[in-house]
Enzyme design. Structure first.
Site, PDB file in Angstrom:
ATOM      1  N   ASP A 161       0.862  -1.155  -0.066  1.00  0.00           N
ATOM      2  CA  ASP A 161       0.006   0.179   0.104  1.00  0.00           C
ATOM      3  C   ASP A 161       0.812   1.156  -0.082  1.00  0.00           C
ATOM      4  OD1 ASP A 161      -2.263   1.985   0.967  1.00  0.00           O
ATOM      5  OD2 ASP A 161      -3.332  -0.130   0.782  1.00  0.00           O
ATOM      6  N   HIS A 164      -3.597   6.147   3.708  1.00  0.00           N
ATOM      7  CA  HIS A 164      -4.462   4.929   3.364  1.00  0.00           C
ATOM      8  C   HIS A 164      -3.554   3.439   4.124  1.00  0.00           C
ATOM      9  CE1 HIS A 164      -6.058   1.768   0.284  1.00  0.00           C
ATOM     10  NE2 HIS A 164      -6.951   2.467   0.360  1.00  0.00           N
ATOM     11  N   SER A 173     -11.543  -0.598   0.091  1.00  0.00           N
ATOM     12  CA  SER A 173     -10.089  -0.875   1.038  1.00  0.00           C
ATOM     13  C   SER A 173     -10.252  -1.288   2.024  1.00  0.00           C
ATOM     14  CB  SER A 173      -9.355   0.460   0.750  1.00  0.00           C
ATOM     15  OG  SER A 173      -8.805   0.635  -0.605  1.00  0.00           O
TER      16      SER A 173
END
Length: 347
Positions: free
Chosen positions: A137, A182, A346
């Site tokens: 990620d 994220h 996600s």
């Protein structure tokens, strides 16, 4: 290392192409490439000699791909397609909601029991200290006090890669620090330290989070960087790879991406990926890597606190399950103590 507006529009990187030689040509392909002036930036023996080739100066990827395909040496040749993280940040007011995904008590118009039944699961097992989960990620906040205790420690670091590595932008460093948020949010959902009175609890109270950074702060990266990250995760013993990203713009199917996930499958690694946030029927509009037909891929869509499909989630037969993904509170990369609420497949 930053992607240009042109690259974002066309959906692939300039200056790089990806190719895998036919098995019968592997012995001679290096000499052929040198003779023609191709520079091999990197090889992946685990992916059956897949290579990252630099496009010669003055050339463009489309022409380079065509020329290499016409040589007959390769099983496939393709541009270095782009991918983007699959998240939809939400308003800060949602941060004040409880962790409904773990146990939904009906607050904020939720439906009681519309959750993953975490308390019942925790009655059976709460900790997985020997399981390594690679979060491929934007990196991880390595100093967050609710995550530090669950960071993977490399038993044999080769370049200072204690907790993972950074492959974003074609480079390789030992610092997978998150500059987007994220990856930290996802890592917290998987494995924030549980029962310590701090911030949140992950689904696993004890687990090993391997930080594999393949996206820069922008959240836009390339298949070659992702392949390098997957290669690192498999090589270093990850049992699960979390891949919360997908195709960007006009990018789509990638043989290189398929080769990387296939190698993970062959190593017994589970590959968990996001279904995407375009409200698309994936039976009609494919979303990769979620749409790759491999049995180690688990594709996850987004459900709400009312146990309904989120309006933005992709759907279709490629989606293996829907799980809470809207208004999810997890750890923040901007603070060593903070949390933030995000939404998307996600999550």
């Amino acid at each position: 290392d930053r992607l240009t507006a042109k690259e974002l529009q066309q959906g692939y990187r300039d200056g790089i192409v990806l190719a895998r030689p036919h098995a019968a040509r592997r012995a001679s392909v290096d000499a052929d490439e040198r003779r023609e002036g191709w520079r091999v930036r990197e090889r992946f023996p685990r992916f059956r000699d897949l290579r990252v080739l630099e496009v010669p100066a003055g050339d463009d990827p489309a022409t380079a791909v065509r020329r290499l395909r016409e040589s007959g040496r390769y099983e496939f040749v393709e541009p270095d397609y782009l991918r983007s993280i699959a998240a939809e940040p939400n308003d800060p007011q949602f941060v004040n909601g409880a962790l409904w995904a773990l146990r939904n008590t009906g607050v904020l118009n939720g439906v009681v029991g519309a959750d993953i039944k975490a308390p019942s699961a925790w009655d059976l097992i709460r900790e997985a200290p020997n399981v390594v989960v690679a979060v491929v990620d934007t990196g991880v906040n390595l100093t967050h006090e609710d995550l530090q205790g669950n960071l993977w420690r490399n038993p044999n670091p080769t370049f200072g890669d204690i907790h993972g590595a950074n492959f974003a932008g074609g480079n390789q460093t030992a610092n997978p620090t998150d500059d987007n948020g994220h990856g930290t949010h996802i890592a917290g959902t998987i494995g924030a330290v549980g029962n310590n009175g701090i911030a949140t609890a992950g689904v696993a109270w004890r687990v090993q989070i391997m930080a594999v950074k393949v996206f820069p702060a922008s959240g836009n990266g390339s298949v070659s960087d992702i392949a390098r990250g997957v290669h690192y995760a498999v090589q270093n013993g990850a049992h699960i790879i979390n891949a919360s990203y997908g195709a960007l713009g006009n990018s789509g199917f990638s043989n290189t991406e398929l080769a990387a996930i296939t190698a993970a499958r062959d190593a017994g690694v589970l590959f968990v990926t996001a279904a995407g946030n375009s409200a698309a029927n994936m039976d009609v509009s494919r979303f990769y890597p979620a749409s790759h037909a491999l049995d180690n891929i688990v594709t996850v869509g987004n459900s709400t606190r009312r146990d309904e499909l989120a309006q933005s989630t992709n759907f279709g037969v490629a989606v293996d399950l829907f799980a809470p993904g809207s208004e999810i509170v997890s750890l923040s990369h901007a603070s060593n103590t903070g949390t933030i609420s995000l939404s998307g497949t996600s999550m």
